[in-house]
Design a protein around this motif. Structure first.
Motif, short mmCIF file in Angstrom:
data_model
loop_
_atom_site.label_atom_id
_atom_site.label_comp_id
_atom_site.label_asym_id
_atom_site.label_seq_id
_atom_site.Cartn_x
_atom_site.Cartn_y
_atom_site.Cartn_z
N TRP A 36 0.65 51.65 67.84
CA TRP A 36 1.89 51.05 68.76
C TRP A 36 2.90 52.47 68.61
O TRP A 36 3.47 52.72 67.69
CB TRP A 36 3.20 49.92 68.27
CG TRP A 36 1.78 48.22 68.99
CD1 TRP A 36 1.36 48.00 68.02
CD2 TRP A 36 1.81 48.15 70.04
NE1 TRP A 36 0.86 47.10 68.34
CE2 TRP A 36 1.95 46.75 69.95
CE3 TRP A 36 2.75 48.24 71.03
CZ2 TRP A 36 1.92 46.14 70.60
CZ3 TRP A 36 2.87 47.36 72.17
CH2 TRP A 36 2.12 45.94 72.03
N TYR A 37 3.37 52.82 69.98
CA TYR A 37 4.29 53.54 70.34
C TYR A 37 5.69 53.32 71.00
O TYR A 37 5.59 53.01 71.38
CB TYR A 37 3.97 55.28 70.37
CG TYR A 37 2.61 55.91 69.29
CD1 TYR A 37 1.12 55.36 69.55
CD2 TYR A 37 2.56 56.99 68.91
CE1 TYR A 37 -0.08 56.17 69.21
CE2 TYR A 37 1.81 57.56 68.09
CZ TYR A 37 0.70 56.72 68.64
OH TYR A 37 -0.20 58.13 67.46
N ARG A 38 6.86 54.54 70.76
CA ARG A 38 7.75 54.00 71.60
C ARG A 38 8.16 55.58 72.52
O ARG A 38 7.93 56.60 71.84
CB ARG A 38 8.94 53.37 70.65
CG ARG A 38 10.15 53.39 71.63
CD ARG A 38 11.06 52.13 71.07
NE ARG A 38 11.94 53.48 69.28
CZ ARG A 38 12.43 52.42 69.17
NH1 ARG A 38 13.56 50.98 69.09
NH2 ARG A 38 13.58 53.43 67.86
N GLU A 45 7.42 58.50 69.80
CA GLU A 45 7.77 58.32 68.45
C GLU A 45 7.00 56.99 67.95
O GLU A 45 5.87 56.01 68.58
CB GLU A 45 8.84 57.64 67.95
CG GLU A 45 10.01 56.59 68.25
CD GLU A 45 11.18 56.39 68.17
OE1 GLU A 45 11.19 56.84 65.93
OE2 GLU A 45 11.89 55.59 68.69
N PHE A 46 6.06 57.27 66.61
CA PHE A 46 4.90 56.75 66.15
C PHE A 46 5.69 55.33 65.29
O PHE A 46 6.62 55.20 65.46
CB PHE A 46 3.66 57.35 64.70
CG PHE A 46 3.04 55.99 64.67
CD1 PHE A 46 4.42 55.44 63.06
CD2 PHE A 46 1.77 55.70 64.14
CE1 PHE A 46 3.01 55.07 62.45
CE2 PHE A 46 1.62 55.38 63.68
CZ PHE A 46 1.85 54.13 62.35
N LEU A 47 5.59 53.74 65.91
CA LEU A 47 6.10 52.67 65.27
C LEU A 47 4.82 52.30 64.08
O LEU A 47 5.18 52.22 62.39
CB LEU A 47 5.92 51.68 66.62
CG LEU A 47 7.08 52.24 67.82
CD1 LEU A 47 6.77 51.49 68.56
CD2 LEU A 47 8.46 52.59 66.85
N TYR A 69 7.34 50.94 75.60
CA TYR A 69 6.02 50.84 74.20
C TYR A 69 5.02 51.16 74.75
O TYR A 69 4.25 50.71 75.51
CB TYR A 69 6.71 49.29 73.50
CG TYR A 69 7.70 49.51 73.31
CD1 TYR A 69 9.28 48.87 74.11
CD2 TYR A 69 8.00 49.53 71.81
CE1 TYR A 69 10.15 49.36 73.71
CE2 TYR A 69 9.42 48.81 71.43
CZ TYR A 69 10.45 49.23 72.25
OH TYR A 69 12.33 49.24 71.95
N LEU A 70 4.03 51.92 74.06
CA LEU A 70 2.42 52.42 74.19
C LEU A 70 1.70 52.13 73.47
O LEU A 70 2.28 51.74 72.25
CB LEU A 70 2.81 53.59 74.67
CG LEU A 70 3.68 54.02 76.16
CD1 LEU A 70 3.82 55.79 75.95
CD2 LEU A 70 2.91 54.26 77.51
#
Lengths: 118, 112
Positions: free
Chosen positions: A34-36, A44-46, A90-91
């Protein structure tokens, strides 16, 4: 499906409400990310899931954020008590890790969920 | 801390031009570097992945090079077309981590 899918595509919520975002990775992919992407900022990495290993949660910005991956496939990202600064795209991405550390795993991204917190 | 920078931030060129997008990173201890394009509302599409042991990768009109020791990668687009208009992102994966660190992107516009 052939690619990574995410739902919903758009979500508008009120400040303080909880939201759940869903990701369906490519079938057979062992890794899920998950990234944002916030307005004016980079991706940015989540959080990261790989097989049965403990997830890497190092990118989660606060304890209001959590994620789970059930059965090694579908993942849900939950944001509790949403704030306006949570507004972002949110990717989700997945990859097939054939050999850990080989550097050959391409990440394939879904279309994203655009979250707007009013 | 790994930092990834992309130059230029935006680029507007006429159709047919050859162009170069630049990506630099501060920590050379990487597994790989990946170039993506991002179209509005469509997420990211992977273009090329270069492993740390490789110097370049080619796909059609795209060629990406990697100089790990100097912390640089370039994406070369030959004979640009209006359909190439998008935001181009580079991302590095550091050794012993599984997450990608993204640059801020280059927004490309190719006009007819």
């Amino acid at each position: 499906g052939a690619g990574v899918s995410q739902s919903p595509s758009n979500k508008v919520t009120e400040k303080g409400k909880d939201v759940e975002l869903r990701c369906d990775p490519i079938s057979g992919h062992t890794a899920l990310y998950w990234y944002r992407q916030s307005l004016g900022q980079g991706l940015e990495f989540l959080i990261y899931f790989q097989g049965n290993s403990a997830p890497d949660k190092s990118g989660l910005p606060s304890d209001r954020f959590s994620a789970e991956r059930t059965g090694g496939s579908v993942s849900t990202l939950t944001i509790q008590r949403t704030q306006q600064e949570d507004s972002a795209v949110y990717l989700c991405a997945s990859s097939l890790v054939v050999l850990a550390g080989s550097g050959t795993d391409t990440q394939y991204f879904g279309p994203g969920t655009r979250l707007t917190v009013l | 801390k790994q930092e990834v920078t992309q130059i230029p931030a935006a680029l507007s060129v006429p159709e047919g031009e050859n162009l170069v997008l630049n990506c630099s990173f501060t920590d050379s201890a990487i597994y790989n570097l990946q170039w993506f394009r991002q179209d509005p509302g469509k997420g990211l599409t992977s273009l090329l992945l270069i492993q740390s042991s490789q110097r370049e990768q080619t796909s059609g009109r795209l060629n990406a090079s990697l100089d790990k020791s100097s912390g640089r990668s370039t994406l070369y687009i030959a004979a640009s077309q209006p359909g190439d208009s998008a935001t181009y992102l580079c991302a590095v994966r550091r050794i012993n981590t599984d997450k990608l660190i993204f640059g801020t992107g280059t927004r490309l516009q190719v006009f007819p």
